[in-house]
Design a protein around this motif. Structure first.
Motif, short mmCIF file in Angstrom:
data_model
loop_
_atom_site.label_atom_id
_atom_site.label_comp_id
_atom_site.label_asym_id
_atom_site.label_seq_id
_atom_site.Cartn_x
_atom_site.Cartn_y
_atom_site.Cartn_z
N LEU A 51 0.80 -1.22 0.00
CA LEU A 51 0.00 0.00 0.00
C LEU A 51 0.83 1.28 0.00
O LEU A 51 0.27 2.37 -0.10
CB LEU A 51 -0.93 0.02 1.22
N TRP A 54 0.34 3.56 -3.02
CA TRP A 54 -1.02 4.09 -3.05
C TRP A 54 -1.24 5.11 -1.95
O TRP A 54 -2.02 6.06 -2.12
CB TRP A 54 -2.02 2.94 -2.97
N ALA A 58 -2.44 8.84 -2.77
CA ALA A 58 -3.62 9.40 -2.09
C ALA A 58 -3.25 10.68 -1.34
O ALA A 58 -4.03 11.63 -1.33
CB ALA A 58 -4.20 8.37 -1.12
#
Length: 111
Positions: A51, A54, A58
Motif C-alpha cells: 500500500l 497508493w 492518495a
C-alpha cells in the motif's frame, strides 16, 4: 477555480493521510485475513508493503496535479513549484514509512 491552501498545513495533511492509508488499509486487511483463517500478521506486513505507493498517491491528491506542477516548474521556470511538490512527496513518503514502522512494531518484526 482551484482551492488554495497554506503550504505547511498541506504538508502535515499529506503526512497523516499517507499514515492513515497504511494503518487503516493494513489493519483492515489483517482483520479480513483473520476472519477467513489466514495468518493476519503475515498479511499485515504484505499490505503495509503493497500500500505504500497508493498511500503516497492518495496523500498528494493524484498524480496528474503533481506532473502538471513539475511541468510548470520546468518549462515556466517556476522552481518554487518543484520544491513544493518534492516536499509534498517526501512528507507523504514519511507518513507511509511511519505507518509501516508502527505496524512492524505492532507485529514485533525486526528490520
Amino acid at each position: 477555480m482551484e482551492f488554495k491552501q497554506a503550504f505547511i498545513p498541506l504538508l502535515i495533511t499529506s503526512y497523516f493521510v499517507a499514515l492513515g492509508v497504511i494503518l487503516g488499509g493494513s489493519l483492515l486487511g489483517g482483520l479480513a485475513a483473520f476472519l477467513v483463517g489466514d495468518p493476519p500478521f503475515y498479511w499485515l506486513r504484505r499490505f503495509s508493503e503493497g500500500l505504500r505507493i497508493w498511500a503516497i498517491v492518495a496523500a498528494i491528491g493524484g498524480t496528474f496535479d503533481t506532473f502538471y506542477s513539475f511541468e510548470r516548474g520546468i518549462f515556466a521556470g517556476d522552481t518554487k513549484e518543484i520544491v513544493k511538490q518534492l516536499l509534498l512527496i517526501l512528507f507523504a513518503m514519511g507518513g507511509a514509512q511511519t505507518g509501516a514502522a508502527i505496524l512492524k512494531w505492532f507485529i514485533q518484526e525486526s528490520g
